[in-house]
Each structure stands twice: as C-alpha cells, then as structure tokens.
Design a protein around this motif. Structure first.
Motif, PDB file in Angstrom:
ATOM      1  N   GLN A 467       0.899  -1.235  -0.018  1.00 38.10           N
ATOM      2  CA  GLN A 467      -0.100   0.023   0.024  1.00 38.10           C
ATOM      3  C   GLN A 467       0.730   1.228  -0.028  1.00 38.10           C
ATOM      4  O   GLN A 467       2.006   1.263   0.128  1.00 38.10           O
ATOM      5  N   THR A 468       0.239   2.402  -0.340  1.00 36.94           N
ATOM      6  CA  THR A 468       1.012   3.548  -0.377  1.00 36.94           C
ATOM      7  C   THR A 468       1.537   4.001   0.974  1.00 36.94           C
ATOM      8  O   THR A 468       0.808   3.702   1.964  1.00 36.94           O
ATOM      9  N   GLY A 469       2.837   4.400   1.156  1.00 36.96           N
ATOM     10  CA  GLY A 469       3.199   4.529   2.611  1.00 36.96           C
ATOM     11  C   GLY A 469       4.074   3.597   2.941  1.00 36.96           C
ATOM     12  O   GLY A 469       4.434   3.717   4.227  1.00 36.96           O
ATOM     13  N   ALA A 470       4.013   2.161   2.421  1.00 39.18           N
ATOM     14  CA  ALA A 470       4.395   1.134   3.314  1.00 39.18           C
ATOM     15  C   ALA A 470       6.025   1.036   3.015  1.00 39.18           C
ATOM     16  O   ALA A 470       6.614   0.071   3.727  1.00 39.18           O
ATOM     17  N   GLY A 471       6.577   1.743   2.052  1.00 43.05           N
ATOM     18  CA  GLY A 471       8.077   1.748   2.008  1.00 43.05           C
ATOM     19  C   GLY A 471       8.591   1.343   0.472  1.00 43.05           C
ATOM     20  O   GLY A 471       9.862   0.908   0.484  1.00 43.05           O
ATOM     21  N   LYS A 472       7.781   1.146  -0.424  1.00 41.81           N
ATOM     22  CA  LYS A 472       8.124   0.581  -1.647  1.00 41.81           C
ATOM     23  C   LYS A 472       9.196   1.432  -2.450  1.00 41.81           C
ATOM     24  O   LYS A 472      10.297   0.927  -2.556  1.00 41.81           O
TER      25      LYS A 472
HETATM   26  P1  ADP Z   1       5.677   4.102  -0.865  1.00 40.97           P
HETATM   27  O1  ADP Z   1       6.535   4.195  -1.862  1.00 40.97           O
HETATM   28  O2  ADP Z   1       5.203   2.527  -0.514  1.00 40.97           O
HETATM   29  O3  ADP Z   1       4.460   4.987  -0.933  1.00 40.97           O
HETATM   30  P2  ADP Z   1       7.458   5.283   0.902  1.00 40.97           P
HETATM   31  O4  ADP Z   1       8.690   4.486   0.274  1.00 40.97           O
HETATM   32  O5  ADP Z   1       7.277   6.512  -0.052  1.00 40.97           O
HETATM   33  O6  ADP Z   1       6.375   4.354   0.500  1.00 40.97           O
HETATM   34  O7  ADP Z   1       7.827   5.203   2.274  1.00 40.97           O
HETATM   35  C1  ADP Z   1       6.854   6.057   3.062  1.00 40.97           C
HETATM   36  C2  ADP Z   1       7.416   6.860   4.382  1.00 40.97           C
HETATM   37  O8  ADP Z   1       8.204   5.830   5.107  1.00 40.97           O
HETATM   38  C3  ADP Z   1       8.902   7.614   3.640  1.00 40.97           C
HETATM   39  O9  ADP Z   1       9.362   8.889   4.642  1.00 40.97           O
HETATM   40  C4  ADP Z   1      10.055   6.745   3.928  1.00 40.97           C
HETATM   41  O10 ADP Z   1      11.227   7.317   4.156  1.00 40.97           O
HETATM   42  C5  ADP Z   1       9.634   5.863   5.198  1.00 40.97           C
HETATM   43  N1  ADP Z   1      10.220   4.330   5.165  1.00 40.97           N
HETATM   44  C6  ADP Z   1       9.881   3.553   4.357  1.00 40.97           C
HETATM   45  N2  ADP Z   1      10.364   2.314   4.744  1.00 40.97           N
HETATM   46  C7  ADP Z   1      11.454   2.576   5.841  1.00 40.97           C
HETATM   47  C8  ADP Z   1      12.446   1.985   6.416  1.00 40.97           C
HETATM   48  N3  ADP Z   1      12.652   0.867   6.110  1.00 40.97           N
HETATM   49  N4  ADP Z   1      13.106   2.687   7.154  1.00 40.97           N
HETATM   50  C9  ADP Z   1      12.791   3.946   7.390  1.00 40.97           C
HETATM   51  N5  ADP Z   1      12.053   4.734   6.801  1.00 40.97           N
HETATM   52  C10 ADP Z   1      11.179   4.019   5.868  1.00 40.97           C
END
Ligand code: ADP
Ligand code: MG
Length: 770
Positions: A467-472
C-alpha cells in the motif's frame, strides 16, 4: 695445460710486480742519494761563496799593497784554487752521472780511478802549497837582507854626518882664526892697511871660500835631512811591509787551515758517499741476485711446464683441428637440425591447437551444463521468491492506538511474521522477512545474487508491492544518503563487470518508464508525455520491444545518478502532485547487461527490471468516482494481471496471460523461461493499516505458495483470487477455530496454527529443495 699456463701467467705477473717494487725501491734510494748530493752541493756552494769572499779580500789587499811577488804568487794560488774548484764541480757532475748510471749494476773501477786521480791531484796541490811556503820563507829572507842593507846605509849616513860635523868644526875654527888675524891686522895701521888690503884681498877670497863652504855645508845638511827623511820613510815602509807580511802569513795560514778542513770534509763526505754507494750497489746486487735466482727458478719451472705442455698442446691442436672440421660442418648440421626442430615445433603447435580446440569444445559443453544445472537449481528452488519488509513506525503514523505496532517476528525463524488483527495473531510465512531495523544494505545482500545472475544472461524482475506509504519507494530508490536496490544493483553490476573485464566485454544500459492508466511513457525521453507501444520484434524471434524507449549507456555511479535525476525531473514535470501520482503509477527501471566472451565470442544479454508498483490499497471500495475510480481500476487490473501471470508461470500452465496488462506484457520475457522474480512485499506496522497489511501479506503468501505439481496447480487455479477478491476474502479469519490466519502452507492443506515456527521452517526447506 690451460690451468698450468694460467698459473705460469700468474707467476709471471707476480714476478713483474716484484720487479716493479724493486725498481721503485731503487728509485727511492736514488732520490735519497740525490737529496744528499744536493745537500753536499749546498755545502760546496757555501764554501765557494766563502772562497769568493776571501778572493775578494785578497784582491782588495793586493790593490792596497800593490803587486808584490808574494801577491802574484797568491794570485796564482787563487787561480789554482779556482781551477781546483772547477775540477771539483766537474767531479761532482761526473758523480751525478755515475749515480744516474747506477740502474745498471755499477763497475766500480771508474769511480775508484777518479777518486785516485783526485787524490793525486790533491797531493799535487799540497806539494805546490809546500813549495809556496818555501818561497815565502825565501821572501822573508830577502826582506831580512834588505833590512840589513838599510842598517848599513844608515851607519854610512851617520859616518858622513860625523865627517861633515868635523868639517864644519874645522871650517868654523879657520873662520875664527881668520877673524882673529883680521883683528890683529887692524891694530897695525899701515901694515895693517896693507895687511888689511891683503887681508881684504885675502878676506874676499876667504869670504868666497866661506860662502862656498857655507853653501856646501847647507847642501850637505839638506842632503842629510833628505837622507834622514828617506831613512824614516824606508823604516816606515819596512814596518808596514813587515806588518803586511805578517798579516798575509796569518791569512795564508788561515786559508790553509780552511783548505785543509774543507778538503778533509770533502774527503769524508766523498768517503761516506762512496760507502753508501757501495752499500746500495751491494744491496741492489744481492737483491738482484736473489731475484735472478727466483727468476731462474721460475724459468726452470716454466721450462719444465713447457715441456709438459708441449704434448698437451699437441693434443689441443689436434682437438682444435677436429673442432674446426666440425664447425665447418656445423651450418649443414644446423640446417638439418633446424628443419627437424621446425617440423617438431609445427607438430607440437598442431597438437596444442587440437588440444585447445578440444578444451574449448569441453568448455562450451561445461558452460551449457552449468546453465542447465543452474536452471534446474532455480527450478527446484522456485524462481519466484517472496520477501516481506516491514517499515518502522514513522511520525506520519501519528500517535495513540492507531499508530500502535501490530507486527511481530519470530526470533527463531526469519521467514515468519505475525500480525495482530482484531485481537488475534495471524502468522504468515514468506521466503524471508525483514524487520523494521533491517538496513538497506542487509536487504540488498539478499537480493544481490539475483542482480549478478543478470550478468550471466538471466532476466530478473524485482517488484516492490504494497500500500502507499509502506516503503516501496524507500526500498527501491532509497534516499541520497542511504540508496535502495536500484543504485546498489547498478553499483554491484559495475564492480562485477570490472572483475570479469579480463575475459568479457560488457555494456550496461538503462531505461526508465512509467505505466499510468495502462499507458507506457518514457521517463528518459525528450517527450515524456508521449505514449509508447509494445511491439513484437519483426525478426520473428517472438521478442518484444518498445520503439522509441530511450536507453542510456552507463559506466559509473555518476552516470546513474544523472539518469535518475533526469527521470525524476521528467516524472515531476508531468504531474501536479508527484507523491499522489507515483502512488498511482508503476515506475520501472530497466537495466540491460550485454556481454561478449572474448575467447569464445559467446554473447549474453540479461535484463534487470526494478519495478516500484502502484499502491495496492483498495480505492474502489471507498466509492471513488471519475478519474480516481479509473485509476483504481487500472491499478487493480494490472496488479491482478501480475498475480495471474505469476500464478500461471509457477503452475506451468500452457497459457500465461501476459497481455492482460501493459506491465505484464512489457515484462513478458523477463518473467517467462528461466527468469527470476522477486516480490518485495512492503507492509506498515501501524494498527490503522492492519487491513491493508493483511491484504498485502495474503497476496504475498498466495504468490509464494503456488504449488508446482499438476494437482495443486489445478487447485491453485480454482482458488487464485483477483485483486477484488482479495478484498472480499478479507473477513474475520476465524472460520475454523484454532487457525490463526489464511494458511501459508499451500491452499490444499491450511496449516494448523499450533505448528511451531521451527517445524514450519524445516518443512519449508524440504519443500524448496524438492
Ligand atoms: P511508498 O513508496 O510505498 O508509498 P515510501 O517509500 O514513500 O512508501 O515510504 C513512506 C515513508 O516511510 C517515507 O518517508 C520513507 O522514508 C519511510 N520509510 C519507508 N520504509 C522505511 C524504512 N525501512 N526505514 C525507514 N523509513 C522508511
Ligand atoms: Mg512510493
């Protein structure tokens, strides 16, 4: 023979050296003698100077005295002296000459003769001196005689003086008589007159006689005075000449003593020199004799050696002649040998060639075998792998119960994850689970084997799902300080390629694309808004390609950074809200690695597709409308299509529905065949995301648990859910009591929740190893 010759040579050299040493010694002695003679010369010079002084003194005296016989004689002596001095000089010259000639052993007679001659001359001179002395005595006698004569003259002078005195007396008496007579006469006047007249006449006569006698007397007195003066002068002269004679005698004595002394000195020096010379000559002679003896001995040795050498020389000459003959024949022999050697070498080269060919053939076969084995291994392990990654709780998650952590892990099994859902713990088993504290580096370590297989010509797909915000995006791109898989993969590829540069030529190129609402756009192109089409290669190979998709060749990390930046800028300019846009679209980074084996000419092409998928959250459920609904539909469709394709591939179905979405169609050749796929399922640990997390994990488990067997394939076929179905199946998971969650052990047999994670792990391993 050679060694004895060498030995003799050495001996000769040694003797020469000795001879040189002796010569040096002789030279030293000579120089010694020379210095001594110089010293003597100096002395002689001083003597000469003295003599000169004396000669000057004599000449001075002579000039003072006027030349007498004695002086003449002295002059003669001086001249003689001078002559002697010259002779001495000549002698010295001769002595010098003799010394110079001393290199040749001296024959002493000449010296001795010279010496004798000199001595003779000396005695002669002495004799002469003696004669002169006698002459001097004679002269003395003469002087005595003269003195006697002078005394006689004096006596006579006295006599004549006495006579004159008597005469005077007589005359004066007559004068008195005459005067008396005159007086008496005067007293007798006439007579007197007469008498006077006579007297007068007579007195005139007397007066005349008186005058005469007076003048004579005066003359005589003058003469006496003169004689006295002469006498006086002569006495003076005598005295002075006597004095001079005494002086001269003393001088002569002095000179003689000097001469004697000098002569003695000279004699002594000459004797000393003579002795020294003799000693030196003797020494040199004895040394020379010893040396001569040694030389003679050596000569004798050499002679005997020569005698022994002669036969050796004869054999040597013989050998030499035979060698000469051989040398004459050598070119022919050489040519023959070269011919045979060339033939042998050619044969050897031929052999090596054939061995090489054989080896190359074997190598190729081995390569094929290796690839086959690898494929088999991949097949056995399953070429689709599913990882889970849980991001840490962030500020954006807020506070309170909504932000509470609902995900926990198994301390013994890194493939298990527990989710607290509605008060119950649901467990999921994937291939690997990364907890929130796992670093980018750790994640990449698990991925790098896949990345490097690209270099061997395999196609690889890595998807980030969730999902969005999960760290993809964090996992795929990361931050500048902590880059994700994209940059690390390229860096690894560069270093791997460098390591293999000795045998392979590699070219790495990069493309970046985006799929939004089923439209493919080039993120590196000049016109990013342009929609690209996926087409079949016209060569009939069945390969797909995207005409117009920009491909950048990259060689360094700097190149990658530029490419990424360019892609970002392009993506950002095409939408109003990048975050929102990126969550609704799939971002693809396609890395192509082309290699050529230099030795075999073998070509490989590997593709690494790194896909940041659109957010998997279920928008449709919330009753979205318009463009939001369309977007959600497209995303659902493409994610479902991806699931379908993976399912079809794992279950080895004849038909794989690649064409159902742009994404699967584009990645067709990277998903089929011996390609490898990694699904990184990203989840949020926050309580508020639990339902989405559950959905994502279900998707992951389903993708992973597709069985390979035909029976399970069927079963799987029936139970594969669409993206919408995933939503529907998300209900209370308590259908059967004791079962914690949708099963992670295959759909045919849901696993009981009480199974320990350790056992599960063992079973999983058994499962993957076939
Ligand atoms: P997505 O791309 O899935 O929408 P994001 O990669 O943008 O999600 O991540 C959302 C927020 O969480 C960002 O601010 C990112 O820096 C943080 N984040 C995600 N995964 C990690 C992680 N493993 N460690 C630290 N911060 C993370
Ligand atoms: Mg993102």
């Amino acid at each position: 023979v050679m060694t004895s010759m060498a030995h003799l040579q050495e001996e000769k050299l040694r003797l020469q050296e000795e001879l040189l040493g002796l010569q040096e010694k002789l030279a030293a002695q000579e120089s010694d003698e020379l210095s001594r003679s110089l010293q003597l010369q100096g002395q002689v010079e001083t003597l000469k100077a003295k003599l000169l002084e004396q000669a000057q003194e004599i000449s001075r005296l002579r000039s003072e005295l006027g030349g007498t016989d004695v002086e003449k004689h002295r002059d003669l002596l001086v001249a003689e002296n001078e002559h002697l001095r010259q002779e001495m000089k000549a002698c010295e010259g001769e002595l010098r000459e003799l010394r110079q000639q001393q290199q040749v052993p001296c024959q002493d007679c000449a010296h001795l003769q010279e010496n004798a001659r000199l001595q003779e001359r000396l005695s002669q001179l002495q004799q002469e001196a003696e004669e002169m002395r006698s002459k001097l005595v004679e002269l003395d006698l003469e002087v005595q005689q003269k003195t006697n004569r002078l005394a006689e003259v004096e006596l006579r002078l006295k006599d004549s003086l006495a006579e004159r005195a008597e005469e005077e007396e007589r005359l004066s008496r007559r004068l008195r008589d005459s005067q008396e007579t005159i007086a008496s006469l005067k007293s007798q006047p006439l007579q007197i007159k007469y008498i006077i007249k006579t007297v007068e006449v007579e007195s005139a006569k007397a007066k005349q006689a008186l005058c005469e006698s007076q003048s004579r007397n005066q003359y005589l007195q003058e003469q006496v005075g003169m004689q006295r003066q002469v006498l006086k002068e002569m006495e003076q002269q005598l005295q002075s000449s006597q004095k001079t004679a005494a002086q001269l005698r003393a001088q002569i004595m002095m000179y003689e003593a000097e001469l004697e002394r000098t002569h003695g000195q000279m004699l002594e020096e000459m004797q000393a020199m003579e002795e020294e010379k003799n000693r030196a000559i003797e020494e040199a002679f004895s040394r020379a004799q010893v040396e001569m003896k040694a030389v003679h001995e050596n000569l004798a040795g050499v002679r005997t050696n020569l005698l022994t050498l002669q036969p050796a020389l004869r054999t040597l000459t013989h050998d030499y002649n035979s060698l000469k003959r051989q040398v004459r024949n050598f070119p022919l022999l050489l040519q023959e040998t070269l011919r045979s050697a060339r033939a042998e070498i050619g044969q050897a080269i031929e052999d090596v060639h054939s061995t090489n060919r054989e080896l190359l053939r074997k190598y190729r076969r081995e390569l094929q075998l290796r690839k086959k084995c690898h494929n088999e291994l991949v097949r056995l392990k399953g070429n689709i792998r599913v990882f889970g990654r849980v991001r840490p709780v962030t500020k954006e998650d807020g506070e309170g119960p909504e932000a509470a952590n609902v995900v926990t892990f198994d301390a013994d099994d890194d493939a298990v994850l527990h989710l607290l859902h509605k008060g119950k713990q649901v467990s999921f088993e994937l291939d690997k689970v990364f907890p929130p504290q796992a670093s980018q580096e750790e994640v990449f370590q698990e991925v790098q084997a896949l990345v490097t297989s690209c270099i061997d010509g395999y196609n690889v797909c890595i998807f980030a799902y969730g999902q969005t915000g999960a760290g993809k995006t964090y996992t795929m791109e990361g931050t500048a300080a902590n880059p994700g898989i994209n940059q690390r993969a390229l860096q690894l590829l560069f270093s791997e390629v460098r390591g293999k540069a000795a045998d392979w030529d590699y070219a790495i190129s990069v493309s970046a694309a985006e799929i939004y609402n089923e439209a493919l756009r080039d993120l590196l192109g000049k016109e990013p808004q342009e929609k690209l089409e996926i087409k079949l290669c016209p060569d009939g190979s069945g390969q797909l390609y995207v005409p117009g998709l920009t491909e950048f060749s990259v060689q360094s990390v700097e190149d990658i950074n530029k490419v990424f930046e360019f892609g970002h800028v392009n993506r950002a300019t095409e939408c109003t809200n990048l975050n929102e846009h990126s969550s609704r679209s799939h971002a693809l980074l396609i890395i192509t690695v082309r290699g050529v084996d230099r030795s075999t000419g073998l070509r490989t092409t590997g593709k690494l597709n790194l896909v940041d998928l659109a957010g998997s959250e279920r928008v449709g459920r919330s009753g979205a409308e318009g463009s939001r609904l369309r977007e959600a539909q497209h995303i659902n469709k493409s994610l479902s299509a991806l699931g379908d394709v993976i399912y079809a591939l794992r279950s080895r179905q004849g038909h794989v529905p690649f064409r159902n979405s742009k994404l699967t169609y584009l990645l067709q050749d990277s998903l089929s065949g011996d390609s490898k796929t990694l699904m990184m399922v990203q989840v949020s640990p926050a309580e508020k995301n639990t339902s989405e997390t559950l959905c994502s994990l279900k998707f992951a488990e389903r993708v992973r648990s597709v069985e390979l067997g035909p029976v399970s394939r069927k079963a799987e076929l029936a139970s594969w859910p669409s993206q919408e179905q995933l939503e529907v199946t998300e209900g209370p998971p308590g259908d059967s009591p004791g079962t914690a969650a949708p099963s992670g052990r295959g759909h045919a047999s849901p696993s009981p929740g009480h199974l320990s994670s350790r056992a599960a792990s063992i079973r999983r391993k058994l499962q993957t190893s076939g």
